[in-house]
Write a protein that holds these residues in place. Structure first.
Motif, short mmCIF file in Angstrom:
data_model
loop_
_atom_site.label_atom_id
_atom_site.label_comp_id
_atom_site.label_asym_id
_atom_site.label_seq_id
_atom_site.Cartn_x
_atom_site.Cartn_y
_atom_site.Cartn_z
N GLN A 71 -34.22 -13.36 -43.14
CA GLN A 71 -35.64 -13.15 -42.86
C GLN A 71 -35.75 -12.05 -41.79
OE1 GLN A 71 -38.33 -14.64 -44.20
NE2 GLN A 71 -37.01 -15.76 -45.61
N PRO A 72 -36.74 -11.18 -41.91
CA PRO A 72 -36.92 -10.20 -40.85
C PRO A 72 -37.32 -10.91 -39.55
CG PRO A 72 -38.74 -10.08 -42.42
CD PRO A 72 -37.73 -11.06 -42.96
N PRO A 73 -36.90 -10.38 -38.43
CA PRO A 73 -37.26 -11.04 -37.17
C PRO A 73 -38.77 -10.99 -36.96
CG PRO A 73 -36.26 -8.90 -36.75
CD PRO A 73 -36.16 -9.16 -38.22
N PRO A 74 -39.31 -11.98 -36.28
CA PRO A 74 -40.75 -11.96 -36.01
C PRO A 74 -41.06 -10.88 -34.97
CG PRO A 74 -39.74 -13.84 -34.92
CD PRO A 74 -38.67 -13.17 -35.73
N TYR A 75 -42.00 -10.02 -35.28
CA TYR A 75 -42.42 -8.97 -34.35
C TYR A 75 -43.75 -9.37 -33.73
CZ TYR A 75 -38.93 -6.18 -36.78
OH TYR A 75 -37.75 -5.71 -37.32
N SER A 76 -43.96 -8.92 -32.52
CA SER A 76 -45.23 -9.22 -31.85
C SER A 76 -46.12 -7.99 -31.85
CB SER A 76 -44.96 -9.67 -30.40
OG SER A 76 -44.34 -8.64 -29.67
N ALA A 77 -47.40 -8.21 -31.97
CA ALA A 77 -48.39 -7.14 -31.95
C ALA A 77 -49.36 -7.39 -30.81
CB ALA A 77 -49.13 -7.07 -33.27
N ALA A 78 -49.81 -6.32 -30.18
CA ALA A 78 -50.73 -6.46 -29.06
C ALA A 78 -51.60 -5.21 -28.96
CB ALA A 78 -49.94 -6.65 -27.76
N VAL A 79 -52.63 -5.32 -28.16
CA VAL A 79 -53.48 -4.18 -27.81
C VAL A 79 -53.17 -3.84 -26.37
CG1 VAL A 79 -55.85 -3.38 -27.54
CG2 VAL A 79 -55.27 -4.92 -29.42
N ALA A 80 -52.91 -2.57 -26.10
CA ALA A 80 -52.59 -2.14 -24.74
C ALA A 80 -53.78 -2.41 -23.82
CB ALA A 80 -52.24 -0.66 -24.72
N PRO A 81 -53.52 -2.95 -22.64
CA PRO A 81 -54.62 -3.21 -21.71
C PRO A 81 -55.09 -1.93 -21.02
CG PRO A 81 -52.52 -3.81 -20.72
CD PRO A 81 -52.23 -3.38 -22.12
N LEU B 199 -45.27 0.56 -22.70
CA LEU B 199 -45.95 -0.18 -23.77
C LEU B 199 -45.10 -1.30 -24.36
CD1 LEU B 199 -47.81 2.66 -25.68
CD2 LEU B 199 -48.77 0.96 -24.12
N HIS B 200 -43.78 -1.16 -24.32
CA HIS B 200 -42.92 -2.21 -24.90
C HIS B 200 -43.08 -3.54 -24.17
CE1 HIS B 200 -40.40 -1.17 -21.46
NE2 HIS B 200 -39.80 -2.32 -21.66
N LEU B 201 -43.60 -3.51 -22.96
CA LEU B 201 -43.82 -4.75 -22.21
C LEU B 201 -44.91 -5.61 -22.83
CD1 LEU B 201 -43.69 -3.22 -18.62
CD2 LEU B 201 -41.88 -4.47 -19.80
N HIS B 202 -45.76 -5.01 -23.66
CA HIS B 202 -46.89 -5.73 -24.26
C HIS B 202 -46.59 -6.25 -25.66
CE1 HIS B 202 -49.14 -4.40 -20.83
NE2 HIS B 202 -48.79 -3.16 -21.08
N GLY B 203 -45.63 -5.65 -26.36
CA GLY B 203 -45.33 -6.12 -27.70
C GLY B 203 -44.45 -5.14 -28.45
N ASP B 204 -44.07 -5.54 -29.67
CA ASP B 204 -43.24 -4.69 -30.52
C ASP B 204 -44.05 -3.60 -31.22
OD1 ASP B 204 -40.95 -6.19 -29.91
OD2 ASP B 204 -41.43 -7.64 -31.47
N LEU B 205 -45.31 -3.88 -31.49
CA LEU B 205 -46.24 -2.93 -32.08
C LEU B 205 -47.51 -3.00 -31.25
CD1 LEU B 205 -46.64 -1.00 -34.50
CD2 LEU B 205 -47.70 -2.90 -35.70
N VAL B 206 -47.84 -1.90 -30.59
CA VAL B 206 -48.94 -1.91 -29.62
C VAL B 206 -50.03 -0.93 -30.07
CG1 VAL B 206 -49.58 -1.56 -27.21
CG2 VAL B 206 -47.33 -2.48 -27.78
N ALA B 207 -51.27 -1.42 -30.11
CA ALA B 207 -52.41 -0.59 -30.47
C ALA B 207 -52.92 0.12 -29.22
CB ALA B 207 -53.52 -1.45 -31.07
N VAL B 208 -53.08 1.44 -29.33
CA VAL B 208 -53.59 2.27 -28.25
C VAL B 208 -54.82 2.99 -28.78
CG1 VAL B 208 -53.08 4.24 -26.74
CG2 VAL B 208 -51.29 2.59 -27.26
N ARG B 209 -55.92 2.93 -28.03
CA ARG B 209 -57.15 3.59 -28.45
C ARG B 209 -57.23 4.98 -27.85
NH1 ARG B 209 -61.31 0.43 -26.33
NH2 ARG B 209 -62.60 2.23 -26.71
N PRO C 299 -45.07 1.94 -32.39
CA PRO C 299 -43.94 1.03 -32.59
C PRO C 299 -43.02 1.07 -31.37
CG PRO C 299 -43.62 3.02 -33.86
CD PRO C 299 -44.95 3.14 -33.20
N CYS C 300 -42.80 -0.07 -30.75
CA CYS C 300 -41.96 -0.15 -29.55
C CYS C 300 -40.62 -0.81 -29.82
CB CYS C 300 -42.70 -0.92 -28.45
SG CYS C 300 -44.21 -0.11 -27.93
N HIS C 301 -40.46 -1.45 -30.95
CA HIS C 301 -39.20 -2.08 -31.31
C HIS C 301 -38.37 -1.07 -32.10
CE1 HIS C 301 -36.36 -4.81 -33.19
NE2 HIS C 301 -36.67 -5.68 -32.24
#
Length: 138
Positions: free
Chosen positions: A6-16, A39-49, A58-60
């Motif tokens: 199984q692929p590892p679970p990745y985390s997604a977040a929105v940058a603060p 940005l990697h501190l917030h998740g594996d995939l981080v949304a930046v506006r 992508p941070c992973h």
């Protein structure tokens, strides 16, 4: 019978820290390298506006490798890339798949295990420079 991996679970977040209308643009203008490297501190995939647009960063390493390697799924397009192409030209980062297909071999990440011995052998330790404040052995 072995279980399918199984692929590892990745985390997604929105940058603060986004501001209304500007998004995270002010953070990028003040110190883009420091901001992007945090940005990697917030998740594996981080949304930046960036203004009205949202960019996924992508941070992973696995996600970044997949994005760089799968040109059909992750073709570069849209308003952000069109504007970046106008400003920076049609380079490796901004070019669409059809343009980069000829240069894909030299731009692929050297992640294969067989590549590492050659890469390791070509790396030399840095000597400290007197201008950088280090003491250089003579």
């Amino acid at each position: 019978m072995p279980q399918p991996s199984q692929p590892p679970p990745y985390s997604a977040a929105v940058a603060p820290g986004a501001l209304p209308l500007l998004g995270h643009g002010h953070r990028l203008l003040r110190g883009s390298a420091g901001y992007l490297s945090s940005l990697h501190l917030h998740g594996d995939l981080v949304a930046v506006r960036l203004g009205p647009m949202t960019v996924q960063v992508p941070c992973h390493p696995d996600l970044l490798n997949q994005m760089l390697a799968d040109h059909r799924l992750f073709d570069k397009g849209g308003a952000f890339y069109d504007r970046a192409r106008d400003v920076a030209g049609n380079g490796l980062v901004t070019a669409r798949t059809a343009t980069t297909r000829t240069s894909a071999g030299w731009s692929s990440p050297p992640s294969a295990a067989r590549s590492w011995p050659g890469i390791r052998a070509s790396c030399r330790p840095r000597s400290s420079s007197p201008r950088a404040g280090g003491n250089r052995a003579r």
